[in-house]
Structure formats: structure tokens, C-alpha cells
Scaffold this motif. Structure first.
Motif, PDB file in Angstrom:
ATOM      1  N   ASP A   1     -41.885 -57.337   4.323  1.00 49.09           N
ATOM      2  CA  ASP A   1     -42.470 -56.666   5.491  1.00 49.09           C
ATOM      3  C   ASP A   1     -41.376 -56.009   6.334  1.00 49.09           C
ATOM      4  OD1 ASP A   1     -45.173 -57.323   5.018  1.00 49.09           O
ATOM      5  OD2 ASP A   1     -44.869 -59.333   5.802  1.00 49.09           O
TER       6      ASP A   1
ATOM      7  N   ASN B   1     -39.900 -53.020   4.571  1.00 49.81           N
ATOM      8  CA  ASN B   1     -40.871 -51.920   4.557  1.00 49.81           C
ATOM      9  C   ASN B   1     -41.103 -51.337   5.947  1.00 49.81           C
ATOM     10  OD1 ASN B   1     -41.472 -51.682   1.794  1.00 49.81           O
ATOM     11  ND2 ASN B   1     -42.873 -53.426   1.877  1.00 49.81           N
TER      12      ASN B   1
ATOM     13  N   LYS C   1     -37.889 -55.956  -4.726  1.00 48.82           N
ATOM     14  CA  LYS C   1     -37.645 -54.562  -5.115  1.00 48.82           C
ATOM     15  C   LYS C   1     -37.986 -54.345  -6.580  1.00 48.82           C
ATOM     16  CE  LYS C   1     -33.933 -53.883  -1.726  1.00 48.82           C
ATOM     17  NZ  LYS C   1     -32.469 -53.824  -1.524  1.00 48.82           N
TER      18      LYS C   1
ATOM     19  N   ILE D   1     -41.415 -53.498  -2.395  1.00 46.89           N
ATOM     20  CA  ILE D   1     -40.688 -52.806  -1.332  1.00 46.89           C
ATOM     21  C   ILE D   1     -40.673 -51.330  -1.679  1.00 46.89           C
ATOM     22  CG2 ILE D   1     -38.463 -52.548  -0.176  1.00 46.89           C
ATOM     23  CD1 ILE D   1     -37.965 -55.518  -0.737  1.00 46.89           C
ATOM     24  N   GLN D   2     -41.355 -50.532  -0.860  1.00 43.96           N
ATOM     25  CA  GLN D   2     -41.528 -49.108  -1.148  1.00 43.96           C
ATOM     26  C   GLN D   2     -40.515 -48.242  -0.420  1.00 43.96           C
ATOM     27  OE1 GLN D   2     -43.630 -48.533  -3.468  1.00 43.96           O
ATOM     28  NE2 GLN D   2     -44.570 -50.568  -3.467  1.00 43.96           N
ATOM     29  N   GLN D   3     -40.071 -48.695   0.744  1.00 47.36           N
ATOM     30  CA  GLN D   3     -39.205 -47.867   1.586  1.00 47.36           C
ATOM     31  C   GLN D   3     -37.848 -47.652   0.936  1.00 47.36           C
ATOM     32  OE1 GLN D   3     -39.503 -48.493   5.769  1.00 47.36           O
ATOM     33  NE2 GLN D   3     -37.291 -48.419   6.008  1.00 47.36           N
TER      34      GLN D   3
END
Length: 844
Positions: free
Chosen positions: A89, A92, A295, A300-302
Motif C-alpha cells: 500500500d 503504491n 513486486k 506493486i504497480q507504481q
């Protein structure tokens, strides 16, 4: 008039005093329903720790579909408790701060029906409570090792009850090791447990966090709340019975029994690892490892980087904190003497009397954090350094990797450098071969490198030629003295750039990697704990910066027409295969069907072996944890003895009785430390055969078990033969005998046997010797005597025993030591017979 003024002043004082003592309300969102999982927070409230800092804390129970992070960010709660998912969280983009961690291991496990022996068996089965989300990543990481994903199991929503599992409506369910096993045991349900911890999945749980907004607006409140909560956990663990009564009285929305809460309390104290870690402490390196897992799993997209050090509240400088014993040790220490590999660039070397290389840069950072220098002990080769550490001429060994032999005299820190292992040979080809194809090829390896052990154990087809350095090995390949050289790809690439080795190419890759850290003299526990703490503060950014400095290798970009031609040929081959595929598919399918049926049977035969190995792996992990927790207090006891001894000398006090008792304490701690090694060596895959006297093994076993037997009024008679000498694995034999004696003890206690007695006798034969272990407990029931060595049979409840003690003993005696273990009943009780060859090598 005077009285009226006095009354007004008193009223004003009371109003002001009431305002000054008014408690500030704050809320804590729990990650589940009320239970012992939150005992520390209940204790902090009920014992007045929160009130002392001016806070009135309200606990919010978890409700279905609640997002704990969103509750905190939307100010519905001031603080929250959640899983390791808060790391994702934060990365991200969520503006949250981690305040403390309480559970060092996740309690999440997978409970399966009794007939499911391996995780392979779960394919196409119904699993409850295993939604494909980040909270279940520990379970999915474990399942992935067996080729199981969310696509090949049937998932059902959790009912938060064991009812479906008990009625066999589901094949498995996600559960907490702290709760559901007790409920199943009470209901008499048989089951198996698969714990992700045994498969390398190590995640945090019960993480206390808040919003960046709360920290910005109320920094003092945040600190006070965190500190009071930690204080509450200290109290709760020391007063479990009192806190259990508190939960029963005020926080028992789930109507849990005292027995269930006591079971949960015991399990929670275990996963908090309080003998190893401070309550509430956060290891930044563990967070980074967990983040890397997230990851890799796509949670984790960011893409923009967020430093986890900013995520952890009040992280000490470099995350480093020493206790008073460690600080005293460092204060007295003048320097740390280190042995190195003097010929292993770019990792390390001595150039113009100066220590240089990748590790030299790491050591500079470690020196800065310790405040004491590292001095290099002068050696000419790595073998010289190994010999020097054995002779205790240096305190530590740099860039070392564990082997069975080294673990006898060294402790190993967490690795901080990794490198692939390869074989290079003199060739003009670029083929990468399977190592197993290099039958009897002469391969040079640096003497005393861990790689030699790896090759001997995993690749016996290679013929090892020992050399003194990487450079010597590469020259032997270039001169055709050997076929190839095996070593670190990083070191080999460095020497490729320094010398004329254009004819040498990488031809094979090992599955294993070098994982390098510091090794410390085994009898210097304090230095080991200190260095381990420092190594854990080395961040990924620091590691990457140092490695980038030394491994900035440039490659020429050239057009390789040979490669283009090869690609064209591959494409032509694929087209050709596609053309004829239609005509061969039916024939191929028939053949594959037969092969699959044969392979399926073979796989099922292997499943039982894998199941048993998993149990042993879990036990090995448990023993490792126990050993890790045990050593620190032993080291502190020894340190205390030294302090007492020094004070006596300083005050010129001479008392022979005190001196005798101090020496007794020191000898007992050494004995306990040795016992730890015995248990660890029992699970070691690199154990070696030894010559031993049977009488020594028997006496050593008796020394361990005698206090317990004496406490339970059990007589042990030992009319053994003192002349039997054998060749084998003495530690394993000792554990087998210990299991049998302990089994007899349990039977005596359950039967309330009077005049309990165990007799151990021995008998010599021409090629074999036999050990008889007999008791007078009444014997074993005829209906079960043939089953007692089965891996899944136990007369005990699963909460009390794994049910594999005798199974392991039989495996030790018959598989490892090539003997036999059997049992029969005599007039008084049961007799176990261990029959062993004098030298196990002669029976292989």
C-alpha cells in the motif's frame, strides 16, 4: 463574602483540573475479531498505560469487506493493525507510516484433510478462504513451488468456521496456526498442516500503522501511543493468565474458551520471537525482501521509487540498535581481525598493502557503524585464511559461505553479496551445456572454495583440479592443462577484462549461487550477534551502489551475422515442424498418454517421500529457530559470569566456593551450546561418518534424559559393553535412542506405572552389534504394534505430538546407518532392538 470567594476558587480549580485530566479519544482498527492476538493493546488500556499518557483508546473490531488502510486514511480510525500488505500500500502511494511490528512470522497456514499428504494433491480440490489477493501471498508463494495457482484449485469464500472442513465440504482451508488447530483438536478432527514458513515464506503480521496526516498533526500522540502499546505487549506476555481472564470478561465477542485463548497465547509468543527481537522492532531489510516479493507477484504497480526508510517511523540511524551487553563488548574491543581471500578480485584483494574490492567498501560501512576498525590478517591464499581462522588467528572470515565442515567452528551472517556460478572453457563456440554432459572433464576450482562441496555433492561427474586462485585456474584452461574453470561469474568476468582470455567462453551455468557474508568464530557469540545486526542494516541502495561501482562492465555492440543466420534457420525449422505436426499428432498423443500414466504412478510414489521430507524440513526449521533463540541467552549468561569474575578480582574477593559455582555455570552453558549443535547436525545433509565408542553415545544420551527420568521416578539401568567401537553417525544414533527412551517415559506417565524401569543392554556379534532398550510399562497393544513406525501413526493427539518420532528413528537406523530397528513384547513390557554393522560403509 469570603466564603463565597473561596467556593468560587474551589469550583474554578475543579473545572481546570477536570479539563487538564480529560482523556483524548483515539481509535485503533483491529485486523480481526477480539482475541489474544490483540492482548498487548487490551493490557495497555486496562493497566492504565494509555490513560497515563492522556489517551482513551477505543478498539474497533474488523468487519467483513473492511479496508483497514482506507479506514485510517479516511479518519474513521486513528491507528490500524494490518498484514504485510501495508508495505505494498505504501509503495503504491498510500500516505501511511509503519509504527511497530509485533508478529515476526505470519500465523497464516493451510490446513488440509487427513488424506492429502502433499500439496500436489490439492490440484482441482476445493479450498476455503484462499482469495487471490495480497493477504494470501504467503500461501500462494508456497503453493507455487508445487505448480499450483488460483487457476487449478476451486476457491470458496471463508465462513470463519471449521464447520465446512469438519463436514468435509472443503478439502482445505486457510487458517491461523494460533486458532483453528485448537478448534479441530477439540472437535476430534484429523488434519495435516502446511506452513509457508517451512518453504521459505517469511512475512510480518500484526503491523501497527497510522496516516502521515496523524503523524504530522499529532507527533507526540503517535510516539506515546506506540510506546504504550509496546509496554502493553510486554505486560501481556508476562501475565498471560490475567490477560486471558480480562479477554473473557471484556473482549470475548467470539466466545472463546480459556483453553483456546491459552493455546493462542502460546502460539503468539512463539511467532513474536521475543528472545531474538525486541517487541515492536522493525527490520528494514525484511521489509525490502517482502517488497521484492510483492513486486515479483505484480502487487506493486507504481514505477516511481519510494524509500522504505521513510515508511518506518523513527527508524534508528541505519536501523541499528545495540543492547547494553553489546555496547560494553564494543567499548572494550580494540579491533576486529579479519582473514580474507587475497587473490579474488573484484571481491577483495591486497594491492600495495591496501585492502581493496567490493567487500572492502562494505567493510568501510560496517566499520563506521561499529565504531571500531577491521584489521586484515596477512595470508597468501584462501586456504591459508581457512587454516588461520581454524587456529583462531583471526576473529572473522570475509565473504564466506556455509558448509557442513565450516559450521562446526563458524557462525555465518546473513549473505549480502550474491554471484552466479559458471564454468568457462577454451572454445570458439557459444553453446551453453548441461553440466551433467561434462562427464569426467577436468575442471579447476580454487582450493577450499564452497563450490568444491557443491560439485562433489551435486555434480560427481566432474573431475576437480584444485588451484590457488582464479587467475591460476584461468591460465590452466588457456594452456589446455584442464578442460574448464568453475567459479563466480563476477570474478571470471573481471579477469577476462584484465588478461588475454579471448578464447575462453562460458559453457555452463550452475543452478546454485554464491551467497556470501561474514563468518565468525563459533565461540564468539557476542561478536556474531553484533555483526549480524550490522549486516542487516545494509540497504539495497548501498549494495547496488557498491556493486555498480565495481561491475560497470561495458560490452561492444556488433552486428553478429552468424547469429542472424542461426535465427533464420530456427524459424525455417519451426515452419517445417508445423507442417508435419498434423500428421504425427495422433501417434504422439498415444505415446504421451502411456508415458503420462507411467509417470503419474512414479509421481505418486514420490509424493510420500516428498511429504516426509517436508515434515523433516519443518522440523529442521524449528530446530534452527530454537537454536537461534537459545544461543543469545547462553552468551549473555557467559558474559555475566565473566563480569562477576572480573568484579571479584577487582574487589580482591577470593572464595573457592563462588569460583567453583562460576566454573560450573560456564561448563553447563558450553554443554547446552554443544547440545544445540548436536540437534542441528542431526538435520545436516553434509554429515560425515565418525569412529565412536558405543558406551560414549549411551552415556551422553543418559546425561540428557536422566534429569527428566529422575524427576518422574523412572529408573534407568545401563549394563552396557564398554568395548564396542563402530563407524557411522553417532549424533543420529543418539537421537534415535533418545526418542525410544522418551517414548517409554510417556507410556509410564500415561499408565501411572509404579516402579518404572528402563534397561539398556548390548550384544556383540561377528559383523553386527545390537542394542536392547526394554521397559516394564506393560507392552504395546497387538493391534498397533505393526503400525508404530508408520510416519502418520501416533497414540497421541496431534496437538501434543507430530507422530513421527519412531518413524524418524527407524529411518535413521535403517536408511542412514544401514541397520534395523524392531520391537517386540516380553513379559514386562516392550523391547526395542537396534542392530547395526560395525562400519556402515561395509554394508552399503
Amino acid at each position: 463574602m469570603y466564603f463565597l470567594k473561596l467556593l468560587l476558587l474551589c469550583s474554578l480549580f475543579l473545572i481546570l483540573h477536570a479539563d487538564s485530566t480529560k482523556l483524548e479519544p483515539v481509535t485503533l482498527q483491529l485486523q480481526w475479531k477480539h482475541q489474544f492476538e490483540f492482548a498487548g493493546f487490551y493490557a495497555a488500556k486496562e493497566m492504565g498505560f494509555y490513560e497515563d499518557i492522556g489517551l482513551d483508546v477505543e478498539f474497533l473490531e474488523f468487519k467483513e469487506n473492511t479496508s483497514i488502510v482506507d479506514e485510517v486514511l479516511s479518519s474513521n480510525a486513528d491507528y490500524g493493525l494490518s498484514y504485510s500488505s501495508i508495505i505494498a500500500d505504501y509503495l503504491n502511494g498510500k500516505p501511511i507510516i509503519m509504527l511497530a511490528n509485533f508478529f515476526k512470522q505470519s500465523p497464516l497456514v493451510l490446513i488440509v484433510q487427513e488424506d492429502i499428504k502433499t500439496l500436489y494433491d490439492l490440484k482441482n480440490k476445493k479450498v476455503m478462504g484462499l482469495a487471490n489477493n495480497i493477504h494470501n501471498i504467503t500461501l500462494y508463494t508456497m503453493l507455487s513451488k508445487f505448480g499450483i495457482t488460483g487457476d487449478n484449485i476451486k476457491t470458496t469464500p471463508p465462513s470463519f468456521s471449521i464447520k465446512e472442513f469438519r463436514n468435509k465440504e472443503v478439502d482445505a482451508m486457510s487458517a491461523f496456526i494460533t486458532n483453528e488447530p485448537h478448534e479441530l483438536n477439540e472437535a476430534g478432527v484429523k488434519y495435516n498442516i502446511f506452513d509457508p514458513l517451512a518453504y521459505g515464506s517469511k512475512y510480518y503480521d500484526a503491523n501497527l500503522f497510522t496516516s502521515e496526516e496523524e503523524l504530522k498533526n499529532h507527533p507526540q500522540r503517535v510516539r506515546k501511543f506506540r510506546d504504550a502499546s509496546i509496554k502493553g505487549w510486554h505486560y501481556a506476555l508476562k501475565h498471560k493468565k490475567q490477560v486471558i481472564e480480562l479477554i473473557k470478561r471484556k473482549y470475548n465477542s467470539q466466545n472463546r474458551s480459556r483453553k483456546a485463548l491459552a493455546f493462542e497465547a502460546q502460539q503468539i509468543e512463539h511467532i513474536m520471537l521475543t528472545n531474538v527481537y525486541d517487541i515492536g522492532s522493525i527490520d528494514i531489510n525484511r521489509l525490502e525482501t517482502i517488497a521484492d516479493t510483492f513486486k515479483d507477484s505484480g502487487f506493486i504497480q507504481q514505477k516511481t521509487y519510494r524509500d522504505l526508510k521513510n515508511f518506518v517511523y523513527d527508524l534508528p540511524s541505519n536501523g541499528l540498535k545495540f543492547n547494553r551487553h553489546e555496547l560494553a563488548f564494543l567499548k572494550e574491543r580494540q579491533a576486529v581481525i579479519m582473514c580474507i581471500d587475497p587473490n579474488w578480485m573484484p571481491f577483495e584483494s591486497i594491492v600495495n598493502s591496501k585492502y581493496v574490492g567490493i567487500n572492502a567498501d562494505f567493510i568501510k560501512k560496517i566499520e563506521t557503524r561499529l565504531g571500531i576498525p577491521f584489521k586484515i590478517f596477512n595470508t597468501q591464499t584462501w586456504s591459508d585464511s581457512i587454516e588461520a581462522i581454524k587456529q583462531k588467528k583471526c576473529d572473522i572470515l570475509s565473504l564466506a559461505m556455509p558448509t557442513g565442515e565450516r559450521e562446526r567452528y563458524l557462525h555465518f551472517s546473513t549473505p549480502y553479496i550474491e554471484s552466479p556460478l559458471v564454468i568457462v572453457a577454451k572454445t570458439d563456440k557459444h553453446n551453453v551445456l548441461d553440466i551433467t554432459l561434462l562427464e569426467n572433464k577436468k575442471i579447476a576450482v580454487v582450493k577450499d572454495y564452497t563450490l568444491i562441496d557443491i560439485i562433489k555433492n551435486r555434480y560427481p561427474n566432474l573431475h576437480i583440479i584444485e588451484v590457488n586462485s582464479v587467475e591460476e585456474g584461468l591460465k590452466k584452461v588457456a594452456n589446455s592443462d584442464v578442460y574448464g574453470f568453475a567459479g563466480s561469474s563476477v570474478a571470471i568476468e573481471y579477469y577476462f577484462q584484465q588478461g588475454d582470455y579471448e578464447a575462453l567462453k562460458t559453457i555452463a551455468h550452475f543452478d546454485e549461487k554464491l551467497s556470501l557474508g561474514l563468518a565468525v568464530q563459533r565461540d564468539n557469540n557476542m561478536l556474531f550477534y553484533i555483526l549480524q545486526k550490522v549486516v542487516l542494516t545494509l540497504t539495497n541502495e548501498e549494495k547496488e551502489s557498491i556493486l555498480k561501482k565495481w561491475l560497470n562492465i561495458k560490452y561492444e555492440k556488433t552486428l553478429d551475422y552468424t547469429l542472424i543466420f542461426q535465427l533464420m534457420m530456427v524459424m525455417l525449422f519451426i515452419v517445417t515442424i508445423g507442417t508435419i505436426r498434423h500428421f504425427t499428432m495422433k501417434k504422439l498423443n498415444k505415446k504421451l498418454t502411456k508415458q503420462m500414466q507411467a509417470e503419474l504412478k512414479h509421481s505418486q510414489d514420490k509424493d510420500k517421500i516428498i511429504f516426509d521430507q517436508n515434515k523433516l524440513a519443518a522440523m529442521g526449521e524449528m530446530i534452527e529457530n530454537i537454536a537461534h533463540q537459545w544461543r543469545q541467552p547462553l552468551s549473555q549468561i557467559n558474559s555475566s559470569v565473566l563480569v562477576l569474575d572480573g568484579l571479584l578480582q577487582q574487589k580482591n574477593i577470593q572464595d573457592s566456593e563462588i569460583e567453583e559455582k562460576l566454573q560450573e555455570i560456564e561448563s553447563l552453558t558450553l554443554y547446552l551450546s554443544s547440545t544445540i549443535d548436536d540437534f542441528k547436525n542431526f538435520f545436516s545433509p553434509t554429515k560425515k561418518r565418525e569412529v565412536f565408542k558405543l558406551s560414549d553415545i549411551l552415556l551422553k544420551t543418559v546425561a540428557i534424559i536422566q534429569p527428566t527420568l529422575k524427576h518422574n521416578n523412572i529408573l534407568l539401568q545401563l549394563p552396557y559393553d564398554d568395548n564396542i567401537t563402530s563407524m557411522g553417525y553417532p549424533n543420529e544414533l543418539q537421537q534415535a535412542i533418545l526418542v525410544i527412551i522418551n517414548n517409554a517415559k510417556d507410556v509410564f506417565l500415561s499408565n501411572a506405572t509404579t516402579d518404572a524401569k528402563i534397561t539398556i543392554t548390548t550384544k556383540q556379534e561377528q559383523k553386527y552389534f545390537t542394542i536392547f532398550i526394554c521397559d516394564n510399562a506393560g507392552g504395546i497393544n497387538k493391534d498397533i504394534i505393526d503400525k508404530i513406525f508408520d510416519s502418520r501413526f501416533s497414540t497421541k493427539r496431534s496437538s501434543e505430538s507430530m507422530g513421527i518420532g519412531l518413524y524418524i528413528s527407524k529411518m535413521i537406523i535403517e536408511t542412514s546407518m544401514k541397520g534395523s530397528l524392531s520391537v517386540y513384547n516380553n513379559k514386562e513390557g516392550a523391547c526395542f532392538t537396534i542392530r547395526l554393522p560395525y562400519d556402515i560403509t561395509k554394508s552399503i
